[in-house]
Design a protein around this motif. Structure first.
Motif, PDB file in Angstrom:
ATOM      1  N   THR A 110       0.823  -1.211   0.000  1.00  0.00           N
ATOM      2  CA  THR A 110       0.000   0.000   0.000  1.00  0.00           C
ATOM      3  C   THR A 110       0.860   1.265   0.000  1.00  0.00           C
ATOM      4  O   THR A 110       0.457   2.282   0.548  1.00  0.00           O
ATOM      5  CB  THR A 110      -0.957   0.008   1.209  1.00  0.00           C
ATOM      6  OG1 THR A 110      -0.177  -0.050   2.411  1.00  0.00           O
ATOM      7  CG2 THR A 110      -1.930  -1.142   1.163  1.00  0.00           C
ATOM      8  N   ASP A 136      -4.615  -1.699  -7.315  1.00  0.00           N
ATOM      9  CA  ASP A 136      -3.939  -0.455  -6.929  1.00  0.00           C
ATOM     10  C   ASP A 136      -4.894   0.726  -7.103  1.00  0.00           C
ATOM     11  O   ASP A 136      -4.949   1.604  -6.225  1.00  0.00           O
ATOM     12  CB  ASP A 136      -2.699  -0.227  -7.800  1.00  0.00           C
ATOM     13  CG  ASP A 136      -1.630  -1.265  -7.576  1.00  0.00           C
ATOM     14  OD1 ASP A 136      -1.466  -1.731  -6.441  1.00  0.00           O
ATOM     15  OD2 ASP A 136      -0.959  -1.618  -8.574  1.00  0.00           O
ATOM     16  N   LEU A 139      -7.339   0.871  -4.198  1.00  0.00           N
ATOM     17  CA  LEU A 139      -6.712   1.336  -2.961  1.00  0.00           C
ATOM     18  C   LEU A 139      -6.374   2.821  -3.024  1.00  0.00           C
ATOM     19  O   LEU A 139      -6.538   3.548  -2.045  1.00  0.00           O
ATOM     20  CB  LEU A 139      -5.431   0.525  -2.673  1.00  0.00           C
ATOM     21  CG  LEU A 139      -5.656  -0.929  -2.279  1.00  0.00           C
ATOM     22  CD1 LEU A 139      -4.327  -1.677  -2.241  1.00  0.00           C
ATOM     23  CD2 LEU A 139      -6.378  -1.018  -0.948  1.00  0.00           C
TER      24      LEU A 139
END
Length: 144
Positions: A110, A136, A139
């Motif tokens: 992350t 990705d 997130l």
């Protein structure tokens, strides 16, 4: 010597684009001195891949020692050492981060969402030309 003079002038932006340095290590060491200038607000280091891990460590250390730079353009440096920026530099006061074209990938980590969450002043984040995937994107969206 250019970097030495930057510290003592009214220069707010320095661009090192596609230079082909013969002594990248020496340039990065001197860059650390230039980044100590209270007037320098923007560094553009584009298309100058930092090949060795040791030189990338010097580069991240130089960036970390600056408390006045608000904009970093680190673009088109296409190699695995670019990933070290996400882990090795405190970007919490940066307003602009242009990290395009570095083949960045998170591999489930992350790094980018954490960078966004820890950086309230961030106004612009450019990530084009990297190896990010759908997970990705989710997130990153959640961190905004």
């Amino acid at each position: 010597q250019i970097c030495h003079h930057i510290r003592h002038k009214n220069i707010r932006k320095v661009c090192f684009n596609n230079i082909g340095f013969t002594s990248r290590r020496g340039v990065i060491s001197e860059l650390g001195n230039a980044l100590k200038s209270p007037k320098l607000k923007c560094l553009d280091w584009s298309e100058n891949p930092i090949e060795s891990t040791e030189e990338m460590t010097l580069f991240t250390r130089a960036l970390s020692q600056s408390d006045t730079v608000e904009q970093l353009i680190f673009a088109g440096n296409v190699n695995e050492n670019a990933q070290a920026l996400l882990l090795g530099v405190d970007f919490s006061t940066y307003k602009v981060l242009n990290l395009r074209g570095n083949n960045l990938q998170t591999n489930g980590r992350t790094d980018i969402p954490d960078l966004i969450s820890a950086n309230p002043p961030l106004e612009t984040l450019h990530l084009g030309g990297n190896k990010l995937n759908d997970d990705d994107a989710v997130l990153i969206a959640q961190s905004l």
